[in-house]
Design an enzyme around this catalytic site. Sequence first.
Site, PDB file in Angstrom:
ATOM      1  N   SER A 140      47.745  77.375 -30.276  1.00 35.43           N
ATOM      2  CA  SER A 140      49.080  77.868 -31.604  1.00 35.43           C
ATOM      3  C   SER A 140      48.897  78.683 -32.545  1.00 35.43           C
ATOM      4  O   SER A 140      47.674  78.181 -33.114  1.00 35.43           O
ATOM      5  CB  SER A 140      49.104  76.304 -31.794  1.00 35.43           C
ATOM      6  N   TYR A 153      48.055  68.615 -34.986  1.00 37.40           N
ATOM      7  CA  TYR A 153      48.057  68.920 -34.091  1.00 37.40           C
ATOM      8  C   TYR A 153      46.826  70.404 -34.456  1.00 37.40           C
ATOM      9  O   TYR A 153      46.445  71.297 -33.396  1.00 37.40           O
ATOM     10  CB  TYR A 153      49.172  69.489 -33.468  1.00 37.40           C
TER      11      TYR A 153
HETATM   12  P1  NDP Z   1      56.022  71.021 -22.604  1.00 31.64           P
HETATM   13  O1  NDP Z   1      55.912  70.065 -23.417  1.00 31.64           O
HETATM   14  O2  NDP Z   1      56.742  71.588 -22.157  1.00 31.64           O
HETATM   15  O3  NDP Z   1      54.775  70.593 -21.241  1.00 31.64           O
HETATM   16  C1  NDP Z   1      53.527  70.535 -21.386  1.00 31.64           C
HETATM   17  C2  NDP Z   1      52.671  70.596 -20.793  1.00 31.64           C
HETATM   18  O4  NDP Z   1      51.311  69.546 -20.260  1.00 31.64           O
HETATM   19  C3  NDP Z   1      53.317  69.426 -18.975  1.00 31.64           C
HETATM   20  O5  NDP Z   1      52.821  70.507 -18.230  1.00 31.64           O
HETATM   21  C4  NDP Z   1      52.765  67.984 -18.988  1.00 31.64           C
HETATM   22  O6  NDP Z   1      52.901  66.891 -17.775  1.00 31.64           O
HETATM   23  C5  NDP Z   1      51.470  68.682 -19.086  1.00 31.64           C
HETATM   24  N1  NDP Z   1      50.227  67.309 -19.780  1.00 31.64           N
HETATM   25  C6  NDP Z   1      50.098  66.911 -21.452  1.00 31.64           C
HETATM   26  N2  NDP Z   1      50.059  66.408 -21.498  1.00 31.64           N
HETATM   27  C7  NDP Z   1      48.784  65.871 -20.020  1.00 31.64           C
HETATM   28  C8  NDP Z   1      47.308  64.813 -20.096  1.00 31.64           C
HETATM   29  N3  NDP Z   1      47.069  64.577 -21.082  1.00 31.64           N
HETATM   30  N4  NDP Z   1      47.060  65.959 -18.842  1.00 31.64           N
HETATM   31  C9  NDP Z   1      47.513  66.259 -18.525  1.00 31.64           C
HETATM   32  N5  NDP Z   1      48.666  67.319 -18.313  1.00 31.64           N
HETATM   33  C10 NDP Z   1      49.096  67.485 -19.490  1.00 31.64           C
HETATM   34  O7  NDP Z   1      54.873  71.904 -23.426  1.00 31.64           O
HETATM   35  P2  NDP Z   1      54.631  73.797 -23.318  1.00 31.64           P
HETATM   36  O8  NDP Z   1      55.013  74.399 -22.243  1.00 31.64           O
HETATM   37  O9  NDP Z   1      55.621  73.870 -24.978  1.00 31.64           O
HETATM   38  O10 NDP Z   1      53.332  73.993 -24.485  1.00 31.64           O
HETATM   39  C11 NDP Z   1      51.980  74.180 -23.812  1.00 31.64           C
HETATM   40  C12 NDP Z   1      51.286  74.421 -24.508  1.00 31.64           C
HETATM   41  O11 NDP Z   1      51.470  75.602 -25.929  1.00 31.64           O
HETATM   42  C13 NDP Z   1      50.191  73.177 -24.808  1.00 31.64           C
HETATM   43  O12 NDP Z   1      48.944  73.055 -25.303  1.00 31.64           O
HETATM   44  C14 NDP Z   1      50.978  73.518 -26.495  1.00 31.64           C
HETATM   45  O13 NDP Z   1      50.487  72.808 -27.165  1.00 31.64           O
HETATM   46  C15 NDP Z   1      51.099  75.429 -26.493  1.00 31.64           C
HETATM   47  N6  NDP Z   1      52.228  75.876 -27.262  1.00 31.64           N
HETATM   48  C16 NDP Z   1      53.439  74.894 -27.131  1.00 31.64           C
HETATM   49  C17 NDP Z   1      54.286  76.038 -28.317  1.00 31.64           C
HETATM   50  C18 NDP Z   1      55.779  76.009 -27.501  1.00 31.64           C
HETATM   51  O14 NDP Z   1      55.990  76.623 -29.088  1.00 31.64           O
HETATM   52  N7  NDP Z   1      56.472  75.352 -26.540  1.00 31.64           N
HETATM   53  C19 NDP Z   1      54.328  76.549 -29.809  1.00 31.64           C
HETATM   54  C20 NDP Z   1      52.268  76.205 -29.002  1.00 31.64           C
HETATM   55  C21 NDP Z   1      51.608  76.366 -28.575  1.00 31.64           C
HETATM   56  P3  NDP Z   1      53.986  65.892 -17.424  1.00 31.64           P
HETATM   57  O15 NDP Z   1      55.373  67.088 -17.067  1.00 31.64           O
HETATM   58  O16 NDP Z   1      52.875  65.529 -16.091  1.00 31.64           O
HETATM   59  O17 NDP Z   1      54.187  65.474 -18.433  1.00 31.64           O
END
Ligand code: NDP
Length: 241
Positions: A140, A153
């Site tokens: 990120s 984070y």
């Molecule tokens: P979302 O909240 O839309 O989705 C998160 C995903 O991670 C879901 O599929 C969720 O599963 C899964 N997840 C969370 N915790 C766990 C766990 N303990 N074990 C397995 N799966 C898990 O997030 P984003 O798509 O926005 O983010 C994806 C990645 O990108 C993250 O690492 C985030 O930090 C990073 N990121 C996002 C940004 C943004 O602006 N959106 C910016 C910078 C980085 P479930 O559906 O089952 O809950």
Amino acid sequence: MKYALVTGGSRGIGKAVCLALSETGHHVIINYRSNHSEASDTLNKIRTGGGSGELLQFDVADKTSVDAALDAWMAENKGKTITVLVNNAGIRNDALMMWMREEQWKAVMDTSLNGFFYTTQKLLIPMMANKFGRIINIVSLSGLKGLPGQTNYSAAKAGVIGATKALAQEIARKGVTVNAVAPGFIRTDMTKDLPEQEIVKLIPMQRFGEASEVADLVAFLASEKSSYITGEIISVNGGIY
Ligand code: NDP
């Protein structure tokens, strides 16, 4: 058949990455924590597009859960190697440091940093034996510059950035590359509570990114075309520096 595992493939960036990797000919193993219906939706979209995939539920923050799921997959799929790992699962749990509870600190570290360790270590030796592998970590902007309200984070993502650089050097000779993608503000469930109209003023492109704009870079890094790129942290953030 090329096998790719995407953690957090049920929603947001992970879902878009699953679809992009399916388009480039991978059988996609879609991990999720609890949202079975959204994970099934990812799989249905892959199948509708003519691809193949499967669901693999586990909690990346829990070593026992990671080991059990991946050991079972490997036992059922002898002779097959997961050659692409996208460590995407992540959560936010923001608070100013002075008010941050220990559980908030630990939950975010356990998911991003420890989750990276548990999942990657499990798949590393088979990838090296295979002499080809791609590990792509979704980090990120917060881990690069630090964002107030996100010491947990920012620390977790900065930790994965350091691990990306170190591991890349450890295994470069084995044909396995390790890179990180650092999104800025991407329109997903994770950012839906943010004041978008205020934040876009700080982004040179004056908009949030789409998950597919991150996924296209991940698909390139997962391909053989990226063979001389390792240990890199590539931003996808609309021009924020
Ligand atoms: P979302 O909240 O839309 O989705 C998160 C995903 O991670 C879901 O599929 C969720 O599963 C899964 N997840 C969370 N915790 C766990 C766990 N303990 N074990 C397995 N799966 C898990 O997030 P984003 O798509 O926005 O983010 C994806 C990645 O990108 C993250 O690492 C985030 O930090 C990073 N990121 C996002 C940004 C943004 O602006 N959106 C910016 C910078 C980085 P479930 O559906 O089952 O809950």
